[in-house]
Design a protein around this motif. Structure first.
Motif, mmCIF file in Angstrom:
data_model
loop_
_atom_site.group_PDB
_atom_site.id
_atom_site.type_symbol
_atom_site.label_atom_id
_atom_site.label_comp_id
_atom_site.label_asym_id
_atom_site.label_seq_id
_atom_site.Cartn_x
_atom_site.Cartn_y
_atom_site.Cartn_z
ATOM 1 N N LEU A 95 15.916 -122.157 -90.381
ATOM 2 C CA LEU A 95 16.293 -122.545 -89.012
ATOM 3 C C LEU A 95 17.795 -122.507 -88.768
ATOM 4 O O LEU A 95 18.256 -122.025 -87.726
ATOM 5 C CB LEU A 95 15.767 -123.959 -88.714
ATOM 6 C CG LEU A 95 14.245 -124.103 -88.665
ATOM 7 C CD1 LEU A 95 13.860 -125.577 -88.559
ATOM 8 C CD2 LEU A 95 13.667 -123.328 -87.483
ATOM 9 N N TYR A 99 19.229 -120.272 -85.773
ATOM 10 C CA TYR A 99 19.709 -120.931 -84.560
ATOM 11 C C TYR A 99 21.215 -120.703 -84.347
ATOM 12 O O TYR A 99 21.735 -121.029 -83.286
ATOM 13 C CB TYR A 99 19.424 -122.442 -84.627
ATOM 14 C CG TYR A 99 17.977 -122.813 -84.325
ATOM 15 C CD1 TYR A 99 16.938 -121.938 -84.595
ATOM 16 C CD2 TYR A 99 17.660 -124.042 -83.759
ATOM 17 C CE1 TYR A 99 15.616 -122.271 -84.327
ATOM 18 C CE2 TYR A 99 16.339 -124.390 -83.479
ATOM 19 C CZ TYR A 99 15.322 -123.509 -83.769
ATOM 20 O OH TYR A 99 14.024 -123.855 -83.499
ATOM 21 N N HIS A 100 21.911 -120.212 -85.385
ATOM 22 C CA HIS A 100 23.348 -119.933 -85.236
ATOM 23 C C HIS A 100 23.579 -118.426 -85.176
ATOM 24 O O HIS A 100 24.328 -117.871 -85.978
ATOM 25 C CB HIS A 100 24.150 -120.547 -86.383
ATOM 26 C CG HIS A 100 24.308 -122.035 -86.279
ATOM 27 N ND1 HIS A 100 23.418 -122.920 -86.824
ATOM 28 C CD2 HIS A 100 25.261 -122.807 -85.686
ATOM 29 C CE1 HIS A 100 23.814 -124.167 -86.573
ATOM 30 N NE2 HIS A 100 24.931 -124.127 -85.887
ATOM 31 N N TYR A 142 17.040 -130.333 -85.804
ATOM 32 C CA TYR A 142 16.195 -129.183 -86.143
ATOM 33 C C TYR A 142 15.232 -129.424 -87.287
ATOM 34 O O TYR A 142 14.259 -128.709 -87.434
ATOM 35 C CB TYR A 142 17.086 -127.966 -86.439
ATOM 36 C CG TYR A 142 18.042 -128.141 -87.612
ATOM 37 C CD1 TYR A 142 19.202 -128.901 -87.494
ATOM 38 C CD2 TYR A 142 17.799 -127.539 -88.842
ATOM 39 C CE1 TYR A 142 20.087 -129.060 -88.554
ATOM 40 C CE2 TYR A 142 18.678 -127.685 -89.913
ATOM 41 C CZ TYR A 142 19.813 -128.447 -89.757
ATOM 42 O OH TYR A 142 20.681 -128.602 -90.809
ATOM 43 N N PHE A 168 20.447 -123.689 -79.471
ATOM 44 C CA PHE A 168 19.073 -123.169 -79.417
ATOM 45 C C PHE A 168 19.198 -121.692 -79.035
ATOM 46 O O PHE A 168 19.763 -121.361 -78.005
ATOM 47 C CB PHE A 168 18.221 -123.929 -78.403
ATOM 48 C CG PHE A 168 16.769 -123.582 -78.530
ATOM 49 C CD1 PHE A 168 15.997 -124.147 -79.534
ATOM 50 C CD2 PHE A 168 16.185 -122.647 -77.690
ATOM 51 C CE1 PHE A 168 14.657 -123.804 -79.687
ATOM 52 C CE2 PHE A 168 14.855 -122.293 -77.832
ATOM 53 C CZ PHE A 168 14.086 -122.875 -78.838
ATOM 54 N N PRO A 169 18.683 -120.794 -79.880
ATOM 55 C CA PRO A 169 19.015 -119.375 -79.728
ATOM 56 C C PRO A 169 18.300 -118.700 -78.555
ATOM 57 O O PRO A 169 17.273 -119.195 -78.083
ATOM 58 C CB PRO A 169 18.513 -118.776 -81.046
ATOM 59 C CG PRO A 169 17.408 -119.670 -81.479
ATOM 60 C CD PRO A 169 17.762 -121.047 -80.987
ATOM 61 N N PHE A 174 15.068 -115.973 -81.461
ATOM 62 C CA PHE A 174 14.035 -116.971 -81.795
ATOM 63 C C PHE A 174 12.704 -116.282 -82.111
ATOM 64 O O PHE A 174 11.940 -116.718 -82.974
ATOM 65 C CB PHE A 174 13.868 -117.931 -80.616
ATOM 66 C CG PHE A 174 12.960 -119.100 -80.911
ATOM 67 C CD1 PHE A 174 13.436 -120.194 -81.611
ATOM 68 C CD2 PHE A 174 11.633 -119.090 -80.499
ATOM 69 C CE1 PHE A 174 12.596 -121.279 -81.904
ATOM 70 C CE2 PHE A 174 10.794 -120.169 -80.785
ATOM 71 C CZ PHE A 174 11.282 -121.253 -81.481
ATOM 72 N N ARG A 180 7.065 -119.432 -84.309
ATOM 73 C CA ARG A 180 7.785 -119.733 -83.064
ATOM 74 C C ARG A 180 6.941 -120.573 -82.108
ATOM 75 O O ARG A 180 7.427 -121.499 -81.468
ATOM 76 C CB ARG A 180 8.218 -118.425 -82.386
ATOM 77 C CG ARG A 180 7.050 -117.485 -82.126
ATOM 78 C CD ARG A 180 7.489 -116.063 -81.902
ATOM 79 N NE ARG A 180 6.312 -115.240 -81.624
ATOM 80 C CZ ARG A 180 6.322 -113.930 -81.596
ATOM 81 N NH1 ARG A 180 7.434 -113.255 -81.845
ATOM 82 N NH2 ARG A 180 5.230 -113.263 -81.311
ATOM 83 N N ALA A 200 21.333 -123.407 -73.670
ATOM 84 C CA ALA A 200 20.300 -123.629 -74.683
ATOM 85 C C ALA A 200 19.018 -124.112 -74.009
ATOM 86 O O ALA A 200 17.914 -123.679 -74.357
ATOM 87 C CB ALA A 200 20.783 -124.656 -75.706
#
Ligand code: GDG
Length: 479
Positions: A95, A99-100, A142, A168-169, A174, A180, A200
């Motif tokens: 995660l 997410y980054h 997360y 939050f991507p 994602f 997912r 986000a």
């Protein structure tokens, strides 16, 4: 002690806000881990028989709930294997990079996911057990994204909020996640899903519409059973007054002078403070600075870059690789351009007490914060809070959440080394009037929007969204 069904406010987070410590005579005790989150939530928890559920940081010990300094803490134990699979694996190996912005490559392993489900269920069961009828439960971050739904299934009477501390991507990234849909459905168990930034929240709403097929309008999701879920931004902050007070104290003032002296009383100190994490952009920052020294813009005789890298997630492979890369880079830069007693970069791989952090913030003329992607970045806000004389310059990545509020910083793109060099130079050569104008504006923002404001807005909103079922929280009594 028994806390079954008695808490009107329950916080669920991966970690308890305390660390287990052993004193010299072998006694085991607890030390509160300092942090804005705990200090912001403490008063409202005290006023509402609050309980905090989290992992105590040690493995395989079954600890009973206990009260520490007036806070009820409820430990959830994890096995050594769960730490590997749930924590280091799915949370920090899947995660975190996903997410980054996929700054590092996320790994997808089915056994990591299985462990994430098991651990989330354990936290949800615990919350269901301790929450009073109609209580408010606030789930954090997360590591806990399945808890809202699991908890709602067990306790539909509760008011549930979720807050994500990291970005939050966008859907395009994602989408890679094999699980997912389960994650989105997990989050939809909450009444409010809070994010650092509006973007986000929009990513989340779009994904819910596309992937789960629910009806959405603006920041609302309409579920088939008539329930609604709101997705909104609540930018987190720090206890700004407390930081400023610390920075003004005599001992910090003295320590800041000592730090400058120990560095050889340079004309200029640049500072970076980060967890040693690949999202923080430490490498390009040090490269940009070293090029400025190489090109003759800065002289090691009167300028130094202090980089503090706090050890983090050291058992995860990507973090070990990063540590070696930074070690090599610092060694090469200092070896090439340093002189006796005059390193280009004064590098510390270590963590420090808050007092020392405040002294570093006060000693630094330029704070350099250059993440590739960051949910908020509290270090930038702490620097601003400590500069009560309205001096000091902040160089800040536009990809940190904090850039939305700290508009008067010298903003940079960490992928653009030349741009970063130009901004550092500009910040170094700006006149006092310019620096002070920028700092004043940023200080107003940080002092007005502190962590108490953040916690209160989230909890007030949560109470307003679901007024029919839950009882209202009693307002905090400030101690
Ligand atoms: C996550 C998100 C989001 C660091 N080294 C020491 C130390 N620190 C403290 C800092 C600051 C905190 O840790 C770090 O917070 P950041 O926000 O900078 O970054 P993350 O750890 O990645 O935090 C981030 C945050 O959650 C909150 O929502 O802003 O985007 O990634 O407070 O001061 N504190 C002490 N010694 C150290 O050596 N005492």
């Amino acid at each position: 002690m028994s806390v079954s069904g008695s808490a009107d406010l329950v916080i669920v987070a991966n970690r308890l806000p305390v660390d287990r410590v052993r004193s010299d005579d072998g006694e085991v005790g607890w030390r509160k881990s300092p942090g804005g989150l705990v200090s912001a939530l403490e008063p409202v928890m005290r006023a509402n028989d609050g309980a905090w559920i989290g992992w105590p940081g040690s493995t395989d010990t079954d600890l009973e709930p206990f009260v520490d300094d007036g806070l009820t803490l409820i430990p959830v134990s994890l096995t050594e294997l769960e730490i590997e699979e749930f924590y280091e694996g799915f949370s920090n190996g899947t995660l975190w990079p996903l997410y980054h912005d996929v700054v590092a490559k996320p790994e997808f392993h089915r056994e990591w996911w299985d462990s994430y489900v098991v651990v989330n269920q354990r936290f949800a069961n615990k919350a269901a057990e301790v929450a009073a009828e109609g209580a408010t439960v606030w789930v954090h971050d997360y590591q806990m994204q399945l808890v809202p739904r699991m908890l709602r299934e067990l306790r539909p009477d509760l008011r549930i909020g979720f807050y994500l501390h990291i970005p939050f991507p966008p859907a395009e990234l994602f989408q890679q996640l094999p699980w997912r849909r389960q994650i989105l459905e997990g989050l939809l168990g909450a009444d409010i899903v809070g994010f650092q930034l509006g973007g986000a929240a929009q990513n989340f709403i779009r994904l819910v519409r596309q992937r789960v097929g629910h009806k959405t309008h603006r920041d609302m999701v309409y579920l088939p059973d008539g329930r609604t879920v709101q997705a909104a931004a609540y930018p987190i902050s720090i206890d700004a007054k407390d930081f400023e007070e610390l920075a003004r104290s005599e001992s910090v003032t003295k320590r800041a002078i000592q730090i400058r002296e120990a560095l050889g009383d340079p004309k200029r100190i640049l500072l970076g403070i980060d967890r040693l994490d690949y999202t923080k952009g430490i490498y390009p920052r040090l490269r940009a600075y070293s090029e400025l020294v190489h090109d003759g813009h800065f002289d090691v005789e009167d300028t130094v870059f202090v980089q503090v890298a706090t050890p983090s997630r050291e058992r995860v492979e990507q973090y070990r690789v990063l540590r070696d890369e930074i070690d090599r880079l610092v060694g090469r830069i200092n070896g090439d351009m340093g002189r006796i007693g005059r390193p280009v970069i004064s590098y510390m791989h270590s963590s420090y007490p808050r007092h020392e952090m405040a002294a570093l913030y006060r000693a630094a003329d330029i704070m350099v914060v250059t993440p590739y992607r960051d949910g908020m970045n509290l270090v930038a806000k702490e620097y601003v809070a400590c500069r009560f004389e309205n001096d000091g310059a902040l160089v800040l990545s536009e990809f940190a959440g904090a850039a939305d509020e700290l508009r008067q910083a010298w903003q940079i793109n960490p992928y653009d080394i030349n741009g970063m060099k130009a901004a550092i130079l500009e910040a170094a050569h700006a006149d006092e009037k310019e620096t002070s104008r920028r700092m004043k504006a940023m200080r107003r923002t940080v002092l007005e929007n502190d962590v108490e404001h953040w916690a209160t807005s989230f909890l007030d909103e949560l109470t307003a969204v679901r007024p029919a079922h839950g009882k209202s929280l009693r307002p905090a009594r400030r101690s």
